[in-house]
Design a protein around this motif. Structure first.
Motif, mmCIF file in Angstrom:
data_model
loop_
_atom_site.group_PDB
_atom_site.id
_atom_site.type_symbol
_atom_site.label_atom_id
_atom_site.label_comp_id
_atom_site.label_asym_id
_atom_site.label_seq_id
_atom_site.Cartn_x
_atom_site.Cartn_y
_atom_site.Cartn_z
ATOM 1 N N GLN A 6 -13.921 74.990 -62.158
ATOM 2 C CA GLN A 6 -13.980 74.415 -63.506
ATOM 3 C C GLN A 6 -12.789 73.501 -63.754
ATOM 4 O O GLN A 6 -12.935 72.418 -64.312
ATOM 5 C CB GLN A 6 -14.025 75.520 -64.559
ATOM 6 N N HIS A 7 -11.608 73.934 -63.335
ATOM 7 C CA HIS A 7 -10.407 73.121 -63.502
ATOM 8 C C HIS A 7 -10.530 71.828 -62.693
ATOM 9 O O HIS A 7 -10.199 70.749 -63.189
ATOM 10 C CB HIS A 7 -9.173 73.908 -63.067
ATOM 11 N N PHE A 8 -11.006 71.933 -61.465
ATOM 12 C CA PHE A 8 -11.154 70.762 -60.608
ATOM 13 C C PHE A 8 -12.120 69.750 -61.233
ATOM 14 O O PHE A 8 -11.813 68.568 -61.324
ATOM 15 C CB PHE A 8 -11.645 71.167 -59.217
ATOM 16 N N VAL A 9 -13.275 70.219 -61.672
ATOM 17 C CA VAL A 9 -14.272 69.318 -62.250
ATOM 18 C C VAL A 9 -13.760 68.701 -63.550
ATOM 19 O O VAL A 9 -13.955 67.515 -63.813
ATOM 20 C CB VAL A 9 -15.610 70.057 -62.475
ATOM 21 N N ARG A 10 -13.087 69.487 -64.359
ATOM 22 C CA ARG A 10 -12.574 68.995 -65.636
ATOM 23 C C ARG A 10 -11.526 67.894 -65.441
ATOM 24 O O ARG A 10 -11.410 66.978 -66.247
ATOM 25 C CB ARG A 10 -11.971 70.150 -66.431
#
Length: 134
Positions: A6-10
């Motif tokens: 989630q952090h990577f995509v965000r």
């Protein structure tokens, strides 16, 4: 692991930019001392920038497509909901109800991301709703 995804995509733009900088300096080091280091860095940075442009362009197109599809689904849902609420069980509408349905139908048909954002800004300025940015 899910939290990292989630952090990577965000923050994918930042991750890709950082990776591009690393690649721009690592490639000349791997190629060896037989080349001008800064020319190799510049050439690698150009290639990485071009690839970034392609990736960001495709992500932007995908996001626009998903938003358009979501708005189309919301239109369909609201049209059905309005029809059900306004016609009731006997499916006969009085003149005021029909006008209200026609108004809602026109509003739903002209629904766009820009219009939602303008509405959201006006509602926030009036202090009536939380942020609903699309």
């Amino acid at each position: 692991m899910r939290r990292f995804e989630q952090h990577f995509v965000r923050h994918i733009e930042l991750w890709l930019s950082a990776a591009g900088i690393v690649v721009a300096f690592v490639v000349p080091m791997v190629l060896g001392s037989g080349i001008d280091f800064w020319k190799a860095v510049a050439l690698t940075a150009l290639v990485v920038s071009f690839l970034h442009g392609i990736v960001f362009w495709s992500v932007k197109r995908r996001q626009a497509s998903v938003r358009a599809q979501t708005i189309a689904e919301v239109r369909t849902m609201l049209r059905g909901l309005a029809w059900t609420r306004l016609t009731g069980p006997n499916e006969q509408t009085s003149s005021p109800e029909q006008r209200a349905f026609d108004d809602v139908h026109r509003l739903v048909d002209t629904l766009t991301e820009e219009r939602l954002n303008r509405w959201n800004e006006s509602e926030q300025q009036a202090g009536r709703v939380a942020n609903l940015t699309v």
